[in-house]
Design a protein around this motif. Sequence first.
Motif, PDB file in Angstrom:
ATOM      1  N   PRO A  48       0.367  -1.498   0.010  1.00 59.61           N
ATOM      2  CA  PRO A  48       0.031   0.017  -0.319  1.00 59.61           C
ATOM      3  C   PRO A  48       0.672   1.337  -0.054  1.00 59.61           C
ATOM      4  O   PRO A  48       2.025   0.821   0.929  1.00 59.61           O
ATOM      5  N   SER A  49       0.330   2.072  -0.580  1.00 58.81           N
ATOM      6  CA  SER A  49       0.752   2.885  -1.473  1.00 58.81           C
ATOM      7  C   SER A  49       1.557   4.365   0.642  1.00 58.81           C
ATOM      8  O   SER A  49       2.373   4.715   0.812  1.00 58.81           O
ATOM      9  N   SER A  50       0.018   4.694   1.164  1.00 53.02           N
ATOM     10  CA  SER A  50       0.013   4.866   2.206  1.00 53.02           C
ATOM     11  C   SER A  50       1.410   4.274   3.289  1.00 53.02           C
ATOM     12  O   SER A  50       2.090   4.983   4.016  1.00 53.02           O
ATOM     13  N   LEU A  51       1.646   3.252   3.123  1.00 53.47           N
ATOM     14  CA  LEU A  51       3.044   1.677   4.296  1.00 53.47           C
ATOM     15  C   LEU A  51       4.365   3.146   3.363  1.00 53.47           C
ATOM     16  O   LEU A  51       5.043   2.446   4.058  1.00 53.47           O
ATOM     17  N   VAL A  52       3.786   2.533   2.148  1.00 54.30           N
ATOM     18  CA  VAL A  52       5.683   3.179   1.616  1.00 54.30           C
ATOM     19  C   VAL A  52       5.890   4.400   1.876  1.00 54.30           C
ATOM     20  O   VAL A  52       6.774   5.255   2.302  1.00 54.30           O
ATOM     21  N   GLY A  53       5.039   5.499   2.276  1.00 51.41           N
ATOM     22  CA  GLY A  53       4.813   6.756   2.736  1.00 51.41           C
ATOM     23  C   GLY A  53       5.477   6.827   3.590  1.00 51.41           C
ATOM     24  O   GLY A  53       6.406   7.677   4.405  1.00 51.41           O
ATOM     25  N   ALA A  54       4.177   6.110   5.206  1.00 44.32           N
ATOM     26  CA  ALA A  54       4.934   6.239   6.273  1.00 44.32           C
ATOM     27  C   ALA A  54       6.740   5.580   6.158  1.00 44.32           C
ATOM     28  O   ALA A  54       7.521   6.292   7.976  1.00 44.32           O
ATOM     29  N   THR A  55       6.580   5.188   5.743  1.00 49.54           N
ATOM     30  CA  THR A  55       8.132   3.839   5.650  1.00 49.54           C
ATOM     31  C   THR A  55       9.501   5.117   5.029  1.00 49.54           C
ATOM     32  O   THR A  55      10.410   5.016   5.293  1.00 49.54           O
ATOM     33  N   THR A  56       8.746   5.891   4.277  1.00 49.43           N
ATOM     34  CA  THR A  56      10.111   6.587   3.464  1.00 49.43           C
ATOM     35  C   THR A  56      10.238   7.715   3.392  1.00 49.43           C
ATOM     36  O   THR A  56      10.814   8.653   2.903  1.00 49.43           O
ATOM     37  N   PHE A  57       8.843   8.869   3.806  1.00 49.47           N
ATOM     38  CA  PHE A  57       8.823   9.891   4.652  1.00 49.47           C
ATOM     39  C   PHE A  57       8.676  10.806   3.139  1.00 49.47           C
ATOM     40  O   PHE A  57       8.263  11.413   2.548  1.00 49.47           O
ATOM     41  N   LEU A  58       8.015  10.042   1.066  1.00 46.99           N
ATOM     42  CA  LEU A  58       7.743  10.609   0.461  1.00 46.99           C
ATOM     43  C   LEU A  58       6.721  10.851   0.285  1.00 46.99           C
ATOM     44  O   LEU A  58       5.580  10.249   0.798  1.00 46.99           O
ATOM     45  N   ASP A  59       6.116  11.168  -0.751  1.00 51.44           N
ATOM     46  CA  ASP A  59       4.820  12.290  -1.246  1.00 51.44           C
ATOM     47  C   ASP A  59       4.535  11.245  -1.535  1.00 51.44           C
ATOM     48  O   ASP A  59       4.104  10.174  -2.786  1.00 51.44           O
ATOM     49  N   LEU A  60       2.452  11.141  -1.160  1.00 52.00           N
ATOM     50  CA  LEU A  60       2.103  10.101  -1.762  1.00 52.00           C
ATOM     51  C   LEU A  60       1.822  10.081  -3.502  1.00 52.00           C
ATOM     52  O   LEU A  60       1.808   9.411  -3.951  1.00 52.00           O
ATOM     53  N   ALA A  61       1.653  11.500  -3.531  1.00 54.76           N
ATOM     54  CA  ALA A  61       1.406  11.473  -4.691  1.00 54.76           C
ATOM     55  C   ALA A  61       2.638  11.180  -5.608  1.00 54.76           C
ATOM     56  O   ALA A  61       2.377  10.467  -6.801  1.00 54.76           O
ATOM     57  N   GLN A  62       3.665  11.467  -4.950  1.00 55.94           N
ATOM     58  CA  GLN A  62       4.546  10.058  -5.942  1.00 55.94           C
ATOM     59  C   GLN A  62       4.823   9.490  -5.753  1.00 55.94           C
ATOM     60  O   GLN A  62       5.354   8.562  -6.928  1.00 55.94           O
ATOM     61  N   ILE A  63       4.567   8.970  -4.529  1.00 59.16           N
ATOM     62  CA  ILE A  63       4.866   7.583  -5.090  1.00 59.16           C
ATOM     63  C   ILE A  63       3.869   6.794  -6.045  1.00 59.16           C
ATOM     64  O   ILE A  63       4.170   5.761  -6.501  1.00 59.16           O
ATOM     65  N   LYS A  64       2.792   7.131  -5.807  1.00 58.51           N
ATOM     66  CA  LYS A  64       1.456   6.639  -6.610  1.00 58.51           C
ATOM     67  C   LYS A  64       1.824   7.527  -8.119  1.00 58.51           C
ATOM     68  O   LYS A  64       2.116   5.972  -8.807  1.00 58.51           O
ATOM     69  N   LYS A  65       2.716   7.822  -8.444  1.00 57.43           N
ATOM     70  CA  LYS A  65       3.357   8.324  -9.913  1.00 57.43           C
ATOM     71  C   LYS A  65       4.225   6.885 -10.043  1.00 57.43           C
ATOM     72  O   LYS A  65       4.621   6.253 -11.084  1.00 57.43           O
ATOM     73  N   LEU A  66       5.214   6.861  -9.165  1.00 60.12           N
ATOM     74  CA  LEU A  66       6.299   5.744  -9.109  1.00 60.12           C
ATOM     75  C   LEU A  66       5.430   4.666  -9.933  1.00 60.12           C
ATOM     76  O   LEU A  66       6.387   3.831 -10.541  1.00 60.12           O
ATOM     77  N   LYS A  67       4.553   4.090  -8.439  1.00 61.23           N
ATOM     78  CA  LYS A  67       4.023   2.903  -8.901  1.00 61.23           C
ATOM     79  C   LYS A  67       3.750   2.871 -10.550  1.00 61.23           C
ATOM     80  O   LYS A  67       3.254   1.335 -11.170  1.00 61.23           O
ATOM     81  N   GLY A  68       2.500   4.083 -10.638  1.00 58.11           N
ATOM     82  CA  GLY A  68       2.015   3.964 -12.286  1.00 58.11           C
ATOM     83  C   GLY A  68       3.256   3.543 -13.136  1.00 58.11           C
ATOM     84  O   GLY A  68       3.236   2.659 -14.598  1.00 58.11           O
ATOM     85  N   VAL A  69       4.580   3.961 -13.383  1.00 60.69           N
ATOM     86  CA  VAL A  69       5.702   3.936 -14.020  1.00 60.69           C
ATOM     87  C   VAL A  69       6.412   2.939 -14.178  1.00 60.69           C
ATOM     88  O   VAL A  69       6.738   1.810 -15.324  1.00 60.69           O
ATOM     89  N   LEU A  70       6.442   1.986 -12.400  1.00 63.57           N
ATOM     90  CA  LEU A  70       6.958   0.641 -12.559  1.00 63.57           C
ATOM     91  C   LEU A  70       6.151  -0.046 -12.396  1.00 63.57           C
ATOM     92  O   LEU A  70       6.744  -1.944 -12.157  1.00 63.57           O
ATOM     93  N   GLY A  71       5.119   0.106 -12.493  1.00 65.70           N
ATOM     94  CA  GLY A  71       3.970  -1.297 -12.278  1.00 65.70           C
ATOM     95  C   GLY A  71       3.539  -1.589 -11.336  1.00 65.70           C
ATOM     96  O   GLY A  71       2.798  -2.561 -10.806  1.00 65.70           O
ATOM     97  N   GLY A  72       3.665  -0.736 -10.210  1.00 62.64           N
ATOM     98  CA  GLY A  72       2.881  -1.571  -8.768  1.00 62.64           C
ATOM     99  C   GLY A  72       1.163  -1.072  -8.921  1.00 62.64           C
ATOM    100  O   GLY A  72       0.959  -0.325  -9.258  1.00 62.64           O
ATOM    101  N   SER A  73       0.276  -1.151  -7.812  1.00 64.76           N
ATOM    102  CA  SER A  73      -0.624  -1.077  -7.212  1.00 64.76           C
ATOM    103  C   SER A  73      -0.382  -1.103  -6.188  1.00 64.76           C
ATOM    104  O   SER A  73       0.480  -0.978  -5.098  1.00 64.76           O
ATOM    105  N   GLY A  74      -1.459  -0.625  -5.577  1.00 62.84           N
ATOM    106  CA  GLY A  74      -1.691  -0.453  -3.957  1.00 62.84           C
ATOM    107  C   GLY A  74      -1.562   1.321  -3.312  1.00 62.84           C
ATOM    108  O   GLY A  74      -0.400   2.076  -3.647  1.00 62.84           O
TER     109      GLY A  74
END
Length: 211
Positions: A185-211
């Motif tokens: 889940p993007s929320s967990l990635v954000g909580a553990t990396t301090f990255l912006d949620l929008a950026q996480i979702k963008k990177l997941k879209g580029v690399l084929g991830g979901s959540g």
Amino acid sequence: MRMIRILFLVVSILFSSSNALTQDFCVADVKAVDTPAGYPCKNPAHVTAEDFVFDGLKMSGNTTNIISAAVTPAFVAQFPGLNGLGLSMARLDLAPKGVIPFHTHPGASEILVVLRGAITAGFVSSANSVYVKTLRKGEVMVFPQGLLHFQLNTGKSHANAFVSFNSPNPGLQILDFALFANNLPSSLVGATTFLDLAQIKKLKGVLGGSG
């Protein structure tokens, strides 16, 4: 004197046992299941010279991808004669600005030899010290086992290098893909990396991830 005799006996047993277990090679039966101990041995009666030869590194890899780079492995799965020998190789091809992103090899240390171009390479120690160097033809750099490291083409032309490992199957985990190419889940990635949620979702879209 008695202690010397006991030590001599122990050493003799160890060496005789070691020699009894030694064999020239254990060509991998890649049709079987790979295990932490490696592949089982192919029947020696079916082993040929081709098992000890791999020609996949003579051709450039396809760099028309998101990282503008290619890795051609010569690991045990591609090169069965490596099984049990504690070594392997790979070829790196990098177009201008091509990058092998931060990654680790859990099972091996790596040594890189630049064949063409300029490659900036580096690793981060467990103390977060950074070691970076721009390498040119003939120069070599080593990356200790398990540490995050990268290679980046900082020249204006195609670059390539050979790398070798002290394991027939060094393993690979690419940091970007570990974070953004799965269903964590993007929320967990954000909580553990301090990255912006929008950026996480963008990177997941580029690399084929979901959540």
